[in-house]
Structure formats: C-alpha cells, structure tokens
Design an enzyme around this catalytic site. Structure first.
Site, mmCIF file in Angstrom:
data_model
loop_
_atom_site.group_PDB
_atom_site.id
_atom_site.type_symbol
_atom_site.label_atom_id
_atom_site.label_comp_id
_atom_site.label_asym_id
_atom_site.label_seq_id
_atom_site.Cartn_x
_atom_site.Cartn_y
_atom_site.Cartn_z
ATOM 1 N N GLU A 287 -3.424 -13.136 -10.201
ATOM 2 C CA GLU A 287 -4.233 -14.210 -9.616
ATOM 3 C C GLU A 287 -4.823 -15.118 -10.693
ATOM 4 O O GLU A 287 -5.108 -16.285 -10.453
ATOM 5 C CB GLU A 287 -5.367 -13.595 -8.783
ATOM 6 C CG GLU A 287 -5.361 -14.072 -7.347
ATOM 7 C CD GLU A 287 -6.403 -13.388 -6.472
ATOM 8 O OE1 GLU A 287 -6.049 -13.078 -5.329
ATOM 9 O OE2 GLU A 287 -7.547 -13.175 -6.900
ATOM 10 N N HIS A 308 12.878 7.773 -12.217
ATOM 11 C CA HIS A 308 13.983 8.215 -11.369
ATOM 12 C C HIS A 308 14.309 7.186 -10.300
ATOM 13 O O HIS A 308 15.064 7.473 -9.368
ATOM 14 C CB HIS A 308 13.638 9.574 -10.745
ATOM 15 C CG HIS A 308 13.459 10.641 -11.788
ATOM 16 N ND1 HIS A 308 14.415 11.600 -12.046
ATOM 17 C CD2 HIS A 308 12.456 10.861 -12.674
ATOM 18 C CE1 HIS A 308 13.988 12.382 -13.034
ATOM 19 N NE2 HIS A 308 12.805 11.953 -13.439
ATOM 20 N N LYS A 422 -3.172 -18.467 4.506
ATOM 21 C CA LYS A 422 -4.279 -18.388 5.467
ATOM 22 C C LYS A 422 -4.232 -19.591 6.413
ATOM 23 O O LYS A 422 -4.408 -19.454 7.619
ATOM 24 C CB LYS A 422 -5.632 -18.382 4.733
ATOM 25 C CG LYS A 422 -5.883 -17.137 3.925
ATOM 26 C CD LYS A 422 -7.270 -17.179 3.316
ATOM 27 C CE LYS A 422 -7.422 -16.116 2.250
ATOM 28 N NZ LYS A 422 -8.626 -16.286 1.434
HETATM 29 O O1 PA5 Z 1 -10.074 -12.334 -6.314
HETATM 30 C C1 PA5 Z 1 -10.286 -12.887 -5.258
HETATM 31 O O2 PA5 Z 1 -11.008 -13.884 -5.184
HETATM 32 C C2 PA5 Z 1 -9.699 -12.378 -3.962
HETATM 33 O O3 PA5 Z 1 -8.880 -11.293 -4.140
HETATM 34 C C3 PA5 Z 1 -10.813 -11.959 -3.037
HETATM 35 O O4 PA5 Z 1 -11.575 -10.980 -3.646
HETATM 36 C C4 PA5 Z 1 -10.284 -11.459 -1.725
HETATM 37 O O5 PA5 Z 1 -9.516 -12.450 -1.112
HETATM 38 C C5 PA5 Z 1 -11.415 -11.044 -0.808
HETATM 39 O O6 PA5 Z 1 -12.304 -12.093 -0.617
HETATM 40 P P1 PA5 Z 1 -13.715 -11.866 -0.028
HETATM 41 O O7 PA5 Z 1 -14.478 -10.993 -0.942
HETATM 42 O O8 PA5 Z 1 -14.318 -13.232 0.083
HETATM 43 O O9 PA5 Z 1 -13.542 -11.234 1.322
#
Ligand code: PA5
EC number: 5.3.1.9
Length: 445
Positions: A287, A308, A422
């Site tokens: 990310e 394996h 989303k």
């Molecule tokens: O790193 C990030 O921003 C995402 O992985 C969020 O943590 C994830 O989408 C969850 O978001 P939230 O904490 O707003 O529910």
C-alpha cells in the site's frame, strides 16, 4: 536486537551502489523528521514508540483486563491496517494449539470484518452462540463496509445474548476522535473507546490501540512490545550512520535491487508463527509503494512448507525476484529427534539433534540453492519470538518503508488506489449518494 545481512545480494548488485544511496537516505530521513516530504500529515508513527506514556498503556491494560475477565472469546473486528498488526503479533506469540486446549489462559481471540464471507460470518456467529463474548470494533474511518457489516451482526448478537448492560462493558471501540459511524455508535452506546491518532495511517498503526488493545487482551506484554519498538526507533534514528542503520541499508538495498530488475520481494520465514507478520508486511509495503505504476510487488512464503509448492518457481522461474528471510535465532521450547532401533525411516543420523537444527540447515541450504539459482537474498535475524523483538521488527519495517518510499519517489502514506473497488461496489449495491455511478456501471455490465 535484529541484524540485517545483505552479503548474499552482492553477487547481483554492488555494495558500492548500495552505499551510493547514503545521501538520498539521509535526505529521506530528514524529510521524515522535519515533515517536509510527501504525506507529511501522516508521520505520527515515526516517534510513536518513544512517546507512548505509561498512563496510556495502563488504560489499555485495564480495559484488556475487563475483557479478559468477562469474555470466553473476543472478536477483533477490523480490516487492513485495522487488523493485520494485531493478528501478526498475536499469532507470532500464541501457542499454535491454544485454540484446542481445554484450559485456556484467557479469551480466545477471533477475527471478523476482514472479509465479506457469508459462510465465515455465519460460522462465527454459530460458534459464539453459547459463548460469553466481547468485541473490539476497530476502524479509523468508522465507515469501512467489511468491518461495519460484521460489527452490526456482532453487536446485535452480543446484546441479545448478554444483555445491553453487559454488552456495554464488553464492546470497545478503537476509532477516530470525532468522526465516523463507529465513533457515533461508541458515544451513543457509552462504550469504552480509544482514539486512533489523525496522523497515523492504518498500516502504521500497530503501536496505537489498534494493535495494542487486542494484543493485551490476548495476554501479551504491550510494555515490552513498545520497549522493543522504542529501542529500534533509536537504532534507526536519523543520526545513526548509514552503515549501522538497518532500516537505511534495507531501504537502499531493495531500491537498488528494484533498479536492477528485481521487481518482486518475497518475504520468507522458516517459522509458521510468522505467517501473519508477512501478511502485515505485505500491506505495509504494497500500500505504501505500489503507486504511479511503480513499486516492488511484496509476496511471501512460509518455508519449509512452501518449498514443496513454490520452491520450484523460486529456484528456476523468471529471475525478477529476491528474497528477504526473517530468521528466528532461538526457539522457545526444546525438542530433540529420538533415536529408533530399527531406523526404518533412515533418520537416525538426526537422532539427538534439535528439530530447529534441522530447520536451520533447511534455511541455510535453501539460501545457498536460491542464490545459486539467481535469487538475491537478504537475511534479517531476530533473537527470539517475543514481544521485544517483534516490537523491534515491526518498527524496523515501518521506518525502512518510509525511507524506501521516498527513495522510490512516491508518497508512502496515502492509498488512493484502494477507493476504486469501493466506488464500484457501492454503485452496484445502489448505496444512496451513488446514483450517477450506479447508472454508469449498469451501462457497462
Ligand atoms: O492502511 C489503510 O489505510 C487501510 O488498510 C485501512 O486500515 C483499512 O482500509 C481499514 O480502514 P478503517 O480503519 O478506516 O476501517
């Protein structure tokens, strides 16, 4: 606390070129410290370990104790950065068979809100039917669909089974200070709640209540975890010379490998308990760096299991990969191979050896084989699987990620690409406010 060895990358890249990053790394470190780089409103993680107060830890521990005393099971509801850090630490420290033991030392920790599996959620609610359970609802935005959906089900079930008053005691929220549905619900219902700081993004939030509360509920020592991270904060500090700073060397080496066509980093462990550390690491680097059509693809394997299955590909497939191995120096327990009079399996040559000696030779043999096969290999050694070394390891990866993202030239602290699915999902589900998108997407089907 951890040592990093890049010797086995040096047949593929030169030490000189790795050290040529010194000035850029220094600039990246300064940008992080001074808040002058991209994404500078999300740097709250940088000095988090050294700034966590005793009072905050005591508050977390007291809340954890309430859940431990009143629950046979605690469901941690969260996804991505609001899920993986807690799970990484809990699974690394837990007995692999704790789940099956009759005499439990605390509540069973379960997870929800990290998928939209109807069967998963059904089976979870069935399992919880005769249990005294509690919920930690973790969401920074407070509106993430996966988590909100699971929490809606769990809240109702908890209230139905345990009554409104007890539910209030065993439901805890970890969310934004002011905004989002999780905050509104927590305030309206009177749940105990913890705040996720504005300036800490999800994937860097393991040392906030997002990770610390579930870890404490699982019975692990969050003070030691934070102390380990704080020691690493020092060891990776901006004034530590390049050659002595593991985060600097790791960030420089992976960028140099990437420049030389190594597009995939495989995080390797030889200990099944580290599986979720790899899952956490994949989110952290994926990310943070996968944007603007660049970034190393973070992958992971659990060895020797995956030798394996994936071993063939790694040994002889396309040469665009390198490996980073997390090696755990010492096991927690001791188990030796017994001798056998008839020796039908031919294993008497191992008799008297510890199982871990066999594992370590598998590790060394694999490293040599993969390097021979054209796969550069970095090695991170941690002394043992305990709170201190895990705290150190997590912070090390975070710090290296911040530096590495800046070396790559991206903003390591945003994740604009996560929104695309989303938007489509909401349009397809006719969410109010998505009318235009709904029309547009229907036309594409
Ligand atoms: O790193 C990030 O921003 C995402 O992985 C969020 O943590 C994830 O989408 C969850 O978001 P939230 O904490 O707003 O529910």
């Amino acid at each position: 606390m951890i040592s990093l060895n890049i010797e086995k990358t040096l047949g593929f890249i030169s030490k000189e070129n790795v050290f040529a990053y010194e000035a850029q790394v220094k600039a990246a470190q300064e940008a992080l410290e001074n808040g002058t780089g991209k994404g500078n409103d999300f740097l709250g993680w940088l000095h988090l370990p050294s700034s966590i107060t005793k009072e905050h830890l005591a508050d977390l521990k007291a809340t954890a104790q309430v859940l431990r005393e009143n629950c046979e099971a605690v469901v941690v509801a969260g996804i991505g950065g609001s899920y993986l850090g807690a799970r990484a630490v809990i699974e690394a420290l837990s007995n692999s068979f704790a789940w099956l033991q009759d005499k439990k030392s605390g509540p069973v920790i379960l997870y929800a809100g990290h998928n939209i599996g109807e069967d998963y959620l059904y089976e979870l609610t069935e399992y919880l039917k005769d249990k005294k359970f509690g919920v930690i609802n973790i969401s920074k935005s407070g509106t993430t669909t996966e988590t909100a959906l699971a929490f809606r089900l769990l809240k109702k079930q908890c209230e139905d089974q345990r009554g409104k008053e007890m539910a209030k005691k065993v439901i805890v929220a970890v969310t934004d200070a002011k905004k989002g549905a999780a905050r509104v619900t927590a305030d309206n219902e009177g749940y105990k709640s913890f705040i996720i700081p504005d300036n800490v993004g999800g994937r860097f939030s393991v040392l906030t209540p997002v990770g610390l509360l579930p870890i404490a509920v699982a019975g692990f020592d969050i003070e030691k975890l934070v102390a380990g991270a704080a020691a690493m904060e020092k060891a990776c500090g901006k004034d530590v010379p390049f050659a002595e700073n593991p985060a600097a060397i790791y960030a420089a080496t992976r960028n140099e490998l990437y420049k030389n066509g190594k597009k995939i980093e495989i995080l390797v462990n030889f200990n099944p308990k580290l599986h979720y550390v790899s899952e956490w690491w994949k989110q952290l680097y994926g990310e943070s760096e996968g944007k603007e059509n660049k970034g190393i693809f973070p992958a992971s394997v659990d060895f020797s299991t995956d030798l394996h299955s994936m071993g063939q590909w790694i040994q002889e497939g396309e040469r665009t990969i390198y490996e980073t191995v997390i090696s755990v120096e010492k096991t927690q327990y001791s188990l030796q191979v017994p001798s056998d009079e008839v020796n039908l399996d031919g294993l008497n040559f191992l008799a008297g050896k510890h199982v871990d000696e066999v594992n370590k030779m598998a590790e060394l043999g694999t490293q040599l084989a993969h390097v021979d096969g054209g796969v550069p290999n970095m090695r991170i050694v941690i002394p043992a699987l305990n709170e201190e070394s895990l705290g150190g390891l997590l912070y090390f990866f975070e710090k290296a990620c911040g530096i590495s993202g800046y070396l790559l030239g991206v903003n390591p602290f945003n994740q604009p690409g996560v929104e695309a699915y989303k938007k489509n999902m909401f349009a397809l589900l006719n969410k109010p406010g998505y009318e235009e998108e709904s029309k547009a997407i229907q036309a594409r089907l």
